[in-house]
Structure formats: C-alpha cells, structure tokens
Scaffold this active site. Structure first.
Site, PDB file in Angstrom:
ATOM      1  N   TYR A 278       0.860  -1.192   0.000  1.00 52.34           N
ATOM      2  CA  TYR A 278       0.000   0.000   0.000  1.00 52.34           C
ATOM      3  C   TYR A 278       0.892   1.235   0.000  1.00 52.34           C
ATOM      4  O   TYR A 278       1.919   1.258  -0.671  1.00 52.34           O
ATOM      5  CB  TYR A 278      -0.984  -0.041   1.178  1.00 52.34           C
TER       6      TYR A 278
ATOM      7  N   ARG B 154      -9.379   9.905  -8.909  1.00 55.40           N
ATOM      8  CA  ARG B 154      -8.469  10.707  -8.067  1.00 55.40           C
ATOM      9  C   ARG B 154      -7.674   9.752  -7.192  1.00 55.40           C
ATOM     10  O   ARG B 154      -7.923   9.609  -6.005  1.00 55.40           O
ATOM     11  CB  ARG B 154      -9.265  11.691  -7.201  1.00 55.40           C
TER      12      ARG B 154
ATOM     13  N   LYS C 130      -5.670  -2.005  -0.541  1.00 56.99           N
ATOM     14  CA  LYS C 130      -6.427  -1.695   0.670  1.00 56.99           C
ATOM     15  C   LYS C 130      -7.020  -2.966   1.277  1.00 56.99           C
ATOM     16  O   LYS C 130      -6.961  -3.167   2.502  1.00 56.99           O
ATOM     17  CB  LYS C 130      -7.529  -0.683   0.340  1.00 56.99           C
TER      18      LYS C 130
ATOM     19  N   GLU D  82     -13.595   4.479  -2.737  1.00 56.80           N
ATOM     20  CA  GLU D  82     -12.202   4.876  -2.524  1.00 56.80           C
ATOM     21  C   GLU D  82     -11.690   5.698  -3.704  1.00 56.80           C
ATOM     22  O   GLU D  82     -11.811   5.287  -4.867  1.00 56.80           O
ATOM     23  CB  GLU D  82     -11.327   3.623  -2.364  1.00 56.80           C
ATOM     24  N   ASP D  83     -11.139   6.857  -3.413  1.00 53.14           N
ATOM     25  CA  ASP D  83     -10.449   7.689  -4.402  1.00 53.14           C
ATOM     26  C   ASP D  83     -11.328   8.088  -5.583  1.00 53.14           C
ATOM     27  O   ASP D  83     -10.930   7.979  -6.751  1.00 53.14           O
ATOM     28  CB  ASP D  83      -9.172   6.991  -4.885  1.00 53.14           C
TER      29      ASP D  83
ATOM     30  N   ASP E 149     -14.320   6.305   2.012  1.00 52.33           N
ATOM     31  CA  ASP E 149     -13.129   6.327   2.863  1.00 52.33           C
ATOM     32  C   ASP E 149     -12.463   7.691   2.890  1.00 52.33           C
ATOM     33  O   ASP E 149     -11.939   8.117   3.920  1.00 52.33           O
ATOM     34  CB  ASP E 149     -12.131   5.277   2.383  1.00 52.33           C
ATOM     35  N   ASP E 150     -12.472   8.405   1.775  1.00 54.49           N
ATOM     36  CA  ASP E 150     -11.813   9.714   1.727  1.00 54.49           C
ATOM     37  C   ASP E 150     -12.579  10.751   2.539  1.00 54.49           C
ATOM     38  O   ASP E 150     -11.986  11.573   3.228  1.00 54.49           O
ATOM     39  CB  ASP E 150     -11.685  10.176   0.274  1.00 54.49           C
TER      40      ASP E 150
ATOM     41  N   ASN F 229      -0.840  11.654   0.380  1.00 56.37           N
ATOM     42  CA  ASN F 229       0.028  10.578  -0.046  1.00 56.37           C
ATOM     43  C   ASN F 229      -0.107  10.399  -1.558  1.00 56.37           C
ATOM     44  O   ASN F 229      -1.037  10.924  -2.159  1.00 56.37           O
ATOM     45  CB  ASN F 229      -0.297   9.278   0.715  1.00 56.37           C
TER      46      ASN F 229
END
Length: 489
Positions: free
Chosen positions: A129, A182, A200, A271-272, A294-295, A445
């Site tokens: 990760y 993203r 993840k 996610e993202d 999650d973001d 990150n």
C-alpha cells in the site's frame, strides 16, 4: 490441506491462526493442474503423498515435499536477498521489485502470501500500500500479469446483474470500489486505479483479520480524461473521456443494485473518487446500502482521533478542543470530510452551537483562504467559508504563510496533494503557535505528495510538536523525550 483463516471457518475452526493441521475436512472440488493453478488451493511442493494421490497431483510436482514453514523461510530469504542485491538502486526501482516478488507469491499461493504479510506487516505494508501502491497504479498496465478483482465498465451497461455472478465466491463481506478518478494525490489514473482496492483489501486482511476469500476489489471504468493514458498502447481501460452527469450515475447505480442483490449484507467502500462524485454518491447511497466513502469519512475519523489526541498530548482536557484553531489546507473530499467531522465534534461539545465551531475552522484551497467574499465558491466548501470579520484581519485568498502567521493555529493539517507546501517558512511560523504543543499533520500521499517530511517538521517547527502523516517516514532521532509522531493512512 492448510488454508487461510477464512477456509478454516468452513471447517468448524474459528481461530485466525494459520496451521498445517486443520481439525476438520476441507472439500476440494478441483483436481490435478486446476488445483496448482488456483492460488487458494495451491500449496506448491507442500502436498503430502496422500493428497497428491487423492487430488490427481502425482507426477505434476517434483517428488520432494517442502513444508509450509520451509516455503515461508525460502520466500523470506529470497526477499532479503532482493533487498541486498538492489542496494544503491533508485528507490522506485527497488520498491517495484519488492512489489513484484510479493505479487508473484500472491498469484501463486495466497495462504503463504497472507501469512507473510501478517508476520511482517511493518516491512510489507509500505510495499502493498502507501507509498508504493501509487507507483504501482501509475505503471499498472505494464505490470499487469494476472487479473485480480472485477472490472465493470461503461460498455457493460445493462449486463452488471449477470456479471456479478461471475465472481466465484458465494459470499462477499467487503467490497472496495474506485473509478480511478483521483488516485491518492496522483489524479486520474483510469483503470490503473485498481491497485488501490487490491492493496487496501490486502491491508484489511493482514492487519484487521478480514476473511480473505470474502473480499472483492472492484474497478468501475467509466473512461479517463488522462490523455497520456489514452495515448498509451498498453493502457488496459476504455479509451474514451470520462462519463459525466446522469450517464455516470446510472453506471454506479447499476453496480450497486447488482452487488447488493447478490450480497445484501456486504459493505461497499468508495475509494479515491473525485470530490464531486465522492459527496454525490455518499449522499445518494448511504441510506439505501451499507456503504461509506473512505476519503470523506475514513480519513476524517482517523484525523479527528489525531486532533483529539493532540489535545491530550498538550496535557489539556478534551473540552479544550473547542478552543483549538485548526487550519486545513486542501478543499478536496478528504479535506472537507475532516472539516465536517471536526465541525460535528466541536458543535456537540459546544451544545450544537455551529457558529462558535466554525469560527475555529479555516480552509485554504489553491487560491488561498476561503471566505464568504469568494466568488463562485464550491457548494461543498461554502459551509467553511470564513466571515472576514471573524478572520483576524485576514483577507480573501490570503496565503498559507500569512494565515499561519496571523492565526497562530493550534493545528496545521494538510490534505492538498501538493508536496512540500508546508515549506521552511510555514513550519517556522508554527513555532509561534498559540498552542504549547502544536500539531502538524501532513496527510497527503504518496510520500512525494506529503506537505512536508517528518524530518523537516521537527527541524523547522521545533521538537515539541505532534506530527502525523499519511505516508511512512523514517524515524527522526531528536534526542528528546516525549515527542509524539503518528502515521495516518
């Protein structure tokens, strides 16, 4: 057969312990080469003679039986040898080489793979990760060898309900889905973003004990606006611009209906996704399905824990959180999610007085401080726009350095995706914080996108700080007692 903990559950064995001995039978419907090509059942040269006979494997393997423990030791030896042989090579080259050797094991023998991860999580988490996963996603089309997870594309519209039954697992507990729009701080990586759900979920298995045969990484390919990928002959995704509006939402709707029709008790983690779709899909599905973003929510929950921990690190009661001046740099889904959760916490502590809460929360985007004077303000950011009369002499669009110098915030939190934005001047300005122990959270990150490094934070802001990050950094030897540093992922 020795199997992962999830297999043991079907054999009336509920321990998470890996073992070469299972107290009950495991039914295997495959035979011969099919077993050797299935990473769930494959034990490489570890099959005893009795199993080789029963499963039609005699003659398909070398005669020597190599135990699970010996295979484990052999892999670790190979990994350490790789580390030794790549010393002096560029960090990206070394990281990808380490990812490849782990990925090959994952492709071949999942039981051994997860055992290796669980026993060496500190060493291997940065490989599977953050930060290596960003590099993997950037190069995924060239690295691709074996499919993992499921891919639903805009070309599959109308077919997803039947497609979902192509997944071999009868039960799925956890789905992580991305549309690749993203990825970390790297932007639109299209179908190559599948590396994020894979990594993840591997972390969830290794660190949280989630059943590894009941997880599903999903890529929702609705095109990409990354011209470099569209021109790349190796790119594995749809070669078309991203869908927008109702066309886009209809694809996500169809997937969600299909997934929850087959697995009504599953959890879906978004996610993202780019900000506009992160908030839109969260509001669209949160009351209908068991899902979260999650973001928006995950990062916010961890960040809030860090913010409350900062208050305790100052030796103050949690009620003092009401007085903390928090500056958030980055107005994407993660930054707004953190502000939303911080606002909720402060509001509850102050008796639902949102006015008091907002006066302590400051948001900056690429154009500087966000205030109510901003024209064409993003609706998602509007609740956090400061009234100039409460902004301590600051003006619309004030720079980060100006904001830090005038506000003297207790917390400086970055989710901007802009590496190094907390430069020497900004960090030195944090020395004048109103807090006896200010907090600096560089949460973007991968590592190259972090707002500052741990070393720079302690060097320029002083040793008496609380530092948190979204990527791992080398330990900083300060020669002092009581330094608090945490990694937030």
């Amino acid at each position: 057969m020795w199997r992962a903990a999830r297999s043991a559950a079907s054999c009336l064995h509920r321990s998470r312990r890996f073992s070469t001995a299972i107290p009950g039978p495991c039914i295997v419907h495959k035979r011969g080469a099919d077993i050797l090509h299935d990473p769930w059942f494959n034990k490489d040269t570890g099959f005893p003679l009795t199993e080789r006979d029963r499963l039609g494997l005699r003659g398909l393997l070398p005669p020597r039986i190599v135990s699970f423990e010996q295979q484990y030791a052999r892999f670790i030896e190979s990994y350490r040898s790789l580390e030794k042989n790549t010393r002096g090579e560029p960090e990206s080259t070394v990281s990808l080489a380490k990812w490849r050797i782990l990925n090959r094991l994952h492709d071949r023998n999942e039981t051994l793979y997860y055992r290796v991860l669980m026993d060496n999580i500190k060493d291997f988490a940065p490989i599977i990760y953050t930060p290596t996963v960003g590099l993997v996603c950037q190069n995924y089309s060239g690295l691709f060898r074996r499919p993992r997870g499921m891919y639903f594309s805009a070309k599959d519209k109308g077919e997803m309900m039947s497609m979902i039954y192509n997944w071999p697992a009868e039960k799925v507990d956890m789905i992580v889905i991305t549309d690749g729009s993203r990825i970390l701080g790297l932007g639109d990586l299209g179908v190559q973003g599948i590396g994020i759900p894979i990594g993840k979920l591997d972390m969830y298995v290794a660190a949280a004990g989630i059943n590894p045969q009941k997880i599903l990484p999903v890529m929702l390919d609705v095109g990409t606006n990354n011209q470099k990928l569209l021109d790349d002959p190796l790119y594995l995704g749809l070669r078309q611009p991203r869908l927008e509006g109702e066309e886009y939402l209809s694809i996500v709707d169809e997937f969600m209906e299909a997934a929850f029709t087959r697995w009504p008790k599953a959890i879906v983690q978004f996610e993202d996704f780019q900000m506009k779709w992160a908030f839109e899909t969260l509001q669209r599905y949160r009351k209908r399905f068991c899902m979260f973003n999650d973001d928006v929510q995950g990062t916010a929950g961890v960040a809030l824990a860090g913010l409350l921990g900062t208050v305790r690190a100052q030796g103050r009661p949690l009620s003092d959180f009401l007085n903390q001046k928090i500056v958030v740099v980055g107005a994407g889904s993660a930054g707004l999610g953190v502000l939303t959760m911080a606002l909720q916490a402060v509001s509850r502590m102050s008796g639902n007085n949102e006015g008091v809460a907002k006066n302590h929360l400051f948001l900056l985007d690429k154009d500087g401080l966000v205030t109510k004077e901003r024209k064409n303000i993003d609706p998602a950011a509007a609740p956090f726009a400061q009234d100039l009369k409460d902004a301590e002499g600051l003006s619309e669009g004030a720079s980060l350095l100006e904001v830090v110098k005038k506000l003297k915030p207790h917390v400086l939190l970055g989710l901007s995706g802009v590496g190094g934005v907390f430069d020497e001047e900004v960090l030195k300005a944090m020395r004048e914080s109103d807090s006896p122990r200010p907090a600096i959270f560089a949460m973007s990150n991968p590592t190259m996108n972090a707002e500052c490094t741990a070393a720079d934070a302690f060097k320029y802001a002083g040793e008496n700080i609380v530092f948190g990050s979204g990527s791992p950094f080398d330990n900083v030897d300060l020669g002092v007692v009581g330094v608090l540093a945490i990694t937030i992922s």
